[in-house]
Write an enzyme that holds these catalytic residues in place. Sequence first.
Site, PDB file in Angstrom:
ATOM      1  N   HIS A 226       0.938  -1.162   0.031  1.00 45.90           N
ATOM      2  CA  HIS A 226      -0.060   0.143  -0.219  1.00 45.90           C
ATOM      3  C   HIS A 226       1.080   1.290  -0.104  1.00 45.90           C
ATOM      4  CE1 HIS A 226      -2.842   3.128   1.235  1.00 45.90           C
ATOM      5  NE2 HIS A 226      -3.791   2.189   0.814  1.00 45.90           N
TER       6      HIS A 226
ATOM      7  N   GLU B 168      -3.895   2.233  -7.308  1.00 51.29           N
ATOM      8  CA  GLU B 168      -4.245   3.275  -6.639  1.00 51.29           C
ATOM      9  C   GLU B 168      -3.238   4.472  -6.811  1.00 51.29           C
ATOM     10  OE1 GLU B 168      -6.524   2.107  -2.822  1.00 51.29           O
ATOM     11  OE2 GLU B 168      -4.396   1.533  -2.631  1.00 51.29           O
TER      12      GLU B 168
HETATM   13  P1  PGA Z   1      -9.162   6.274   0.264  1.00 48.74           P
HETATM   14  O1  PGA Z   1      -8.134   5.316   0.683  1.00 48.74           O
HETATM   15  O2  PGA Z   1     -10.365   5.476  -0.141  1.00 48.74           O
HETATM   16  O3  PGA Z   1      -9.465   6.899   1.783  1.00 48.74           O
HETATM   17  O4  PGA Z   1      -8.713   7.255  -0.805  1.00 48.74           O
HETATM   18  C1  PGA Z   1      -7.941   4.090  -0.481  1.00 48.74           C
HETATM   19  C2  PGA Z   1      -6.747   3.226   0.141  1.00 48.74           C
HETATM   20  O5  PGA Z   1      -5.837   3.750   0.661  1.00 48.74           O
HETATM   21  O6  PGA Z   1      -6.689   2.101  -0.213  1.00 48.74           O
END
Ligand code: PGA
Length: 261
Positions: free
Chosen positions: A96, A168
């Site tokens: 992550h 992401e």
């Molecule tokens: P968020 O986080 O939906 O608060 O942007 C997503 C993540 O960090 O996996």
Amino acid sequence: MITRKTLLVANWKMNMTVGQSSVLVANLHKTIAGRRDIEVVLAPSFLALQPLSLQIDRRRFRLAAQNAFHKDAGGFTGEVSFSMLQDLVHYVIIGHSERRIFFSETNEMIRDKVAACIRNGLRPILCIGETSAERSEGHAKQVVHDQIITALSNVTSEDLHSIVIAYEPVWAITTFGGEIAKPGDMKGMIDYIRSQIRDLYGDVAARSVRILYGGSVDEHNARSYLEIEGCDGALVGSASLNYHKFSGIVEAAYRHNRREK
Ligand code: PGA
């Protein structure tokens, strides 16, 4: 035809006590019905995993850890290994961006975690994504390419089916500013990631691997990301801490799968 089941992952990050986690799960049980075509995965803190594993209805929810250490046991004070998680979770979130940025995890460390995860019979949710500087300099694809190549360097084609990739973009995650990404722009990146898997593992693997989108997904915009061709679900942070919002996301996925308004 290869079908990829929709996957929604609730990443609770470092939020909620064990008691609060249990209350949230009780509320989710009331608001989220079991859906055969949607897999819902909850990623609470390490502490909450054991009690929640007893509490959850396993026909409706699965569990994920948010991290683990690549060695199976030994003198690594403060760490939790993949082997310790074996009976508790199906998935482990690996790489992550908060771990990459706040805990200096490198692509090589992430590669070792992916290998340890698979070795222990668990499924990695491998997170990749570029920062806003990397994007504005035109390096987004290169960054994602390097993240994939290194993370998967010990993964065989037989093992690839256990992997989920979560794209992401760092700049879209609430923690790092939470800019709302345009679904159209995200399609190009998701296509690119799938093409990388095709280059490495062939066409069947590329058509089978699930690729999620993550970054400020909520109950209002979830559908716009789920509608991206090739996007198989979402990794949800902030909105997953609120059962109204998270059940709204599950409902949006359900309607999307049925092409309902
Ligand atoms: P968020 O986080 O939906 O608060 O942007 C997503 C993540 O960090 O996996």
